[in-house]
Scaffold this motif. Structure first.
Motif, PDB file in Angstrom:
ATOM      1  N   THR A  47      22.614  -3.835  -4.760  1.00  0.00           N
ATOM      2  CA  THR A  47      21.383  -3.072  -4.979  1.00  0.00           C
ATOM      3  C   THR A  47      20.854  -3.402  -6.367  1.00  0.00           C
ATOM      4  OG1 THR A  47      22.599  -1.163  -5.824  1.00  0.00           O
ATOM      5  CG2 THR A  47      22.073  -1.149  -3.486  1.00  0.00           C
ATOM      6  N   VAL A  48      19.537  -3.437  -6.472  1.00  0.00           N
ATOM      7  CA  VAL A  48      18.883  -3.757  -7.736  1.00  0.00           C
ATOM      8  C   VAL A  48      17.888  -2.640  -8.060  1.00  0.00           C
ATOM      9  CG1 VAL A  48      17.439  -5.411  -8.983  1.00  0.00           C
ATOM     10  CG2 VAL A  48      19.100  -6.233  -7.310  1.00  0.00           C
ATOM     11  N   GLN A  49      18.009  -2.081  -9.244  1.00  0.00           N
ATOM     12  CA  GLN A  49      17.049  -1.092  -9.729  1.00  0.00           C
ATOM     13  C   GLN A  49      16.290  -1.707 -10.892  1.00  0.00           C
ATOM     14  OE1 GLN A  49      19.996   1.872 -10.699  1.00  0.00           O
ATOM     15  NE2 GLN A  49      19.352   3.164  -8.973  1.00  0.00           N
ATOM     16  N   VAL A  50      14.965  -1.504 -10.883  1.00  0.00           N
ATOM     17  CA  VAL A  50      14.119  -2.073 -11.929  1.00  0.00           C
ATOM     18  C   VAL A  50      13.266  -0.962 -12.522  1.00  0.00           C
ATOM     19  CG1 VAL A  50      12.339  -3.782 -12.467  1.00  0.00           C
ATOM     20  CG2 VAL A  50      13.960  -4.223 -10.617  1.00  0.00           C
ATOM     21  N   SER A  51      13.193  -0.921 -13.846  1.00  0.00           N
ATOM     22  CA  SER A  51      12.251  -0.018 -14.511  1.00  0.00           C
ATOM     23  C   SER A  51      11.603  -0.782 -15.663  1.00  0.00           C
ATOM     24  CB  SER A  51      12.934   1.259 -14.988  1.00  0.00           C
ATOM     25  OG  SER A  51      13.921   0.969 -15.937  1.00  0.00           O
ATOM     26  N   LEU A  52      10.428  -0.310 -16.039  1.00  0.00           N
ATOM     27  CA  LEU A  52       9.639  -1.004 -17.058  1.00  0.00           C
ATOM     28  C   LEU A  52       9.181  -0.028 -18.121  1.00  0.00           C
ATOM     29  CD1 LEU A  52       7.376  -2.955 -14.550  1.00  0.00           C
ATOM     30  CD2 LEU A  52       9.368  -3.853 -15.750  1.00  0.00           C
ATOM     31  N   ASP A  53       8.982  -0.542 -19.308  1.00  0.00           N
ATOM     32  CA  ASP A  53       8.468   0.269 -20.392  1.00  0.00           C
ATOM     33  C   ASP A  53       7.623  -0.641 -21.285  1.00  0.00           C
ATOM     34  OD1 ASP A  53       8.061   2.472 -22.026  1.00  0.00           O
ATOM     35  OD2 ASP A  53       9.933   2.212 -23.131  1.00  0.00           O
ATOM     36  N   ALA A  54       6.562  -0.087 -21.846  1.00  0.00           N
ATOM     37  CA  ALA A  54       5.729  -0.843 -22.776  1.00  0.00           C
ATOM     38  C   ALA A  54       5.322   0.087 -23.905  1.00  0.00           C
ATOM     39  CB  ALA A  54       4.492  -1.386 -22.066  1.00  0.00           C
ATOM     40  N   ILE A  66       9.512  -3.934 -22.080  1.00  0.00           N
ATOM     41  CA  ILE A  66      10.944  -3.969 -21.776  1.00  0.00           C
ATOM     42  C   ILE A  66      11.142  -3.881 -20.267  1.00  0.00           C
ATOM     43  CG2 ILE A  66      13.190  -2.866 -22.159  1.00  0.00           C
ATOM     44  CD1 ILE A  66      10.887  -1.614 -24.511  1.00  0.00           C
ATOM     45  N   THR A  67      11.875  -4.850 -19.731  1.00  0.00           N
ATOM     46  CA  THR A  67      12.257  -4.810 -18.324  1.00  0.00           C
ATOM     47  C   THR A  67      13.716  -4.399 -18.279  1.00  0.00           C
ATOM     48  OG1 THR A  67      12.887  -7.144 -18.321  1.00  0.00           O
ATOM     49  CG2 THR A  67      10.623  -6.635 -17.693  1.00  0.00           C
ATOM     50  N   LYS A  68      14.024  -3.424 -17.424  1.00  0.00           N
ATOM     51  CA  LYS A  68      15.397  -2.919 -17.311  1.00  0.00           C
ATOM     52  C   LYS A  68      15.878  -3.145 -15.889  1.00  0.00           C
ATOM     53  CE  LYS A  68      14.519   0.560 -20.810  1.00  0.00           C
ATOM     54  NZ  LYS A  68      14.716   1.926 -21.237  1.00  0.00           N
ATOM     55  N   PHE A  69      16.967  -3.897 -15.770  1.00  0.00           N
ATOM     56  CA  PHE A  69      17.541  -4.205 -14.472  1.00  0.00           C
ATOM     57  C   PHE A  69      18.960  -3.667 -14.397  1.00  0.00           C
ATOM     58  CE2 PHE A  69      14.096  -7.104 -14.705  1.00  0.00           C
ATOM     59  CZ  PHE A  69      13.740  -7.404 -13.407  1.00  0.00           C
ATOM     60  N   VAL A  85      25.877  -4.947 -13.469  1.00  0.00           N
ATOM     61  CA  VAL A  85      25.174  -5.623 -14.559  1.00  0.00           C
ATOM     62  C   VAL A  85      24.020  -4.721 -14.983  1.00  0.00           C
ATOM     63  CG1 VAL A  85      23.817  -7.626 -15.287  1.00  0.00           C
ATOM     64  CG2 VAL A  85      25.625  -7.910 -13.594  1.00  0.00           C
ATOM     65  N   GLU A  86      23.915  -4.448 -16.271  1.00  0.00           N
ATOM     66  CA  GLU A  86      22.774  -3.723 -16.811  1.00  0.00           C
ATOM     67  C   GLU A  86      22.160  -4.599 -17.895  1.00  0.00           C
ATOM     68  OE1 GLU A  86      24.224   0.083 -18.095  1.00  0.00           O
ATOM     69  OE2 GLU A  86      24.372   0.818 -16.044  1.00  0.00           O
ATOM     70  N   LEU A  87      20.869  -4.897 -17.728  1.00  0.00           N
ATOM     71  CA  LEU A  87      20.181  -5.781 -18.660  1.00  0.00           C
ATOM     72  C   LEU A  87      18.836  -5.183 -19.049  1.00  0.00           C
ATOM     73  CD1 LEU A  87      19.667  -8.510 -20.128  1.00  0.00           C
ATOM     74  CD2 LEU A  87      18.844  -9.396 -17.946  1.00  0.00           C
ATOM     75  N   ASP A  88      18.621  -5.027 -20.352  1.00  0.00           N
ATOM     76  CA  ASP A  88      17.319  -4.681 -20.901  1.00  0.00           C
ATOM     77  C   ASP A  88      16.813  -5.935 -21.597  1.00  0.00           C
ATOM     78  OD1 ASP A  88      18.037  -2.154 -20.085  1.00  0.00           O
ATOM     79  OD2 ASP A  88      17.834  -1.223 -22.051  1.00  0.00           O
ATOM     80  N   TYR A  89      15.726  -6.493 -21.071  1.00  0.00           N
ATOM     81  CA  TYR A  89      15.174  -7.725 -21.612  1.00  0.00           C
ATOM     82  C   TYR A  89      13.745  -7.442 -22.071  1.00  0.00           C
ATOM     83  CZ  TYR A  89      14.454 -12.741 -22.120  1.00  0.00           C
ATOM     84  OH  TYR A  89      14.224 -14.002 -22.632  1.00  0.00           O
ATOM     85  N   ALA A  90      13.426  -7.826 -23.293  1.00  0.00           N
ATOM     86  CA  ALA A  90      12.134  -7.465 -23.872  1.00  0.00           C
ATOM     87  C   ALA A  90      11.332  -8.694 -24.286  1.00  0.00           C
ATOM     88  CB  ALA A  90      12.350  -6.573 -25.093  1.00  0.00           C
ATOM     89  N   GLY A  91      10.039  -8.483 -24.340  1.00  0.00           N
ATOM     90  CA  GLY A  91       9.129  -9.491 -24.846  1.00  0.00           C
ATOM     91  C   GLY A  91       8.135  -8.840 -25.796  1.00  0.00           C
ATOM     92  N   ILE A  92       7.763  -9.567 -26.830  1.00  0.00           N
ATOM     93  CA  ILE A  92       6.718  -9.119 -27.751  1.00  0.00           C
ATOM     94  C   ILE A  92       5.489  -9.962 -27.422  1.00  0.00           C
ATOM     95  CG2 ILE A  92       6.006  -8.814 -30.142  1.00  0.00           C
ATOM     96  CD1 ILE A  92       8.537  -7.223 -29.411  1.00  0.00           C
ATOM     97  N   PHE A  93       4.393  -9.285 -27.071  1.00  0.00           N
ATOM     98  CA  PHE A  93       3.185  -9.959 -26.625  1.00  0.00           C
ATOM     99  C   PHE A  93       2.015  -9.642 -27.554  1.00  0.00           C
ATOM    100  CE2 PHE A  93       5.865  -9.466 -22.966  1.00  0.00           C
ATOM    101  CZ  PHE A  93       5.720 -10.641 -22.263  1.00  0.00           C
ATOM    102  N   GLN A  94       1.220 -10.649 -27.821  1.00  0.00           N
ATOM    103  CA  GLN A  94      -0.061 -10.496 -28.521  1.00  0.00           C
ATOM    104  C   GLN A  94      -1.117 -10.536 -27.422  1.00  0.00           C
ATOM    105  OE1 GLN A  94      -0.431 -10.603 -32.058  1.00  0.00           O
ATOM    106  NE2 GLN A  94      -2.644 -10.398 -32.010  1.00  0.00           N
TER     107      GLN A  94
END
Length: 165
Positions: A47-54, A66-69, A85-94
């Motif tokens: 099972t995969v759970q996804v949440s997002l934050d900006a 931030i993408t959280k899987f 597996v728990e992964l918080d992966y982030a990006g900085i965007f202009q």
């Protein structure tokens, strides 16, 4: 020549660049190895759970997304966890040139879409390095995820005695 051509104003030019991307948090738990479970009849169910934050950053036109899987594998037959597996992966965007009303969906749809290939690679590498076959995440429909979150928020704000339409 002015910005107006044939009586219509020129649309603002969209400018978007990825300034950085990084792992904010990563956890891999190999339950099989920790508990010494027998691998005789393992049929993994994942099972995969996804949440997002900006969030807005202090610099003008900069946002952190931030993408959280959370990927959980359990044995179908007995429900025993195999790995997590728990992964918080982030990006900085202009981001510039996007109307205010379109900024929120842009940050939570287009930005995660750009980060996703890197998330997929990390999850695949971590599961492989953890002693399991590499797990390749299915493509995530970020538009559907965004719409589901809007519907959830609308439902949460609806008064309990209001009729359902």
């Amino acid at each position: 020549m002015t910005e107006e051509t044939n009586g219509t104003a020129a649309a603002p030019q969209l400018k978007m660049s990825v300034l950085a991307q990084f792992v904010r948090d990563l956890s891999f738990e190999n339950v099989v190895a920790q508990k010494g479970l027998a691998n005789a009849d393992v049929q993994p169910e994942i099972t995969v759970q996804v949440s997002l934050d900006a969030r807005k950053r202090p610099a003008e036109h900069q946002y952190e997304v931030i993408t959280k899987f959370k990927v959980t594998s359990k044995n179908k037959s007995d429900g025993v966890a195999l790995f997590v597996v728990e992964l918080d992966y982030a990006g900085i965007f202009q981001v510039e040139g996007i109307p205010e009303e379109q900024l929120h969906p842009f940050l939570l749809i287009e930005c995660p879409r750009m980060l996703f290939p890197f998330v997929r690679r990390i999850v695949s590498d971590v599961t492989r390095d953890g002693g399991f076959p590499p797990y390749n995440l299915d493509t995530v429909d970020f538009v559907a995820l965004y719409r589901a979150e809007l519907a959830r928020r609308a439902e949460a704000q609806r008064p309990a005695d209001a009729p359902v339409s």
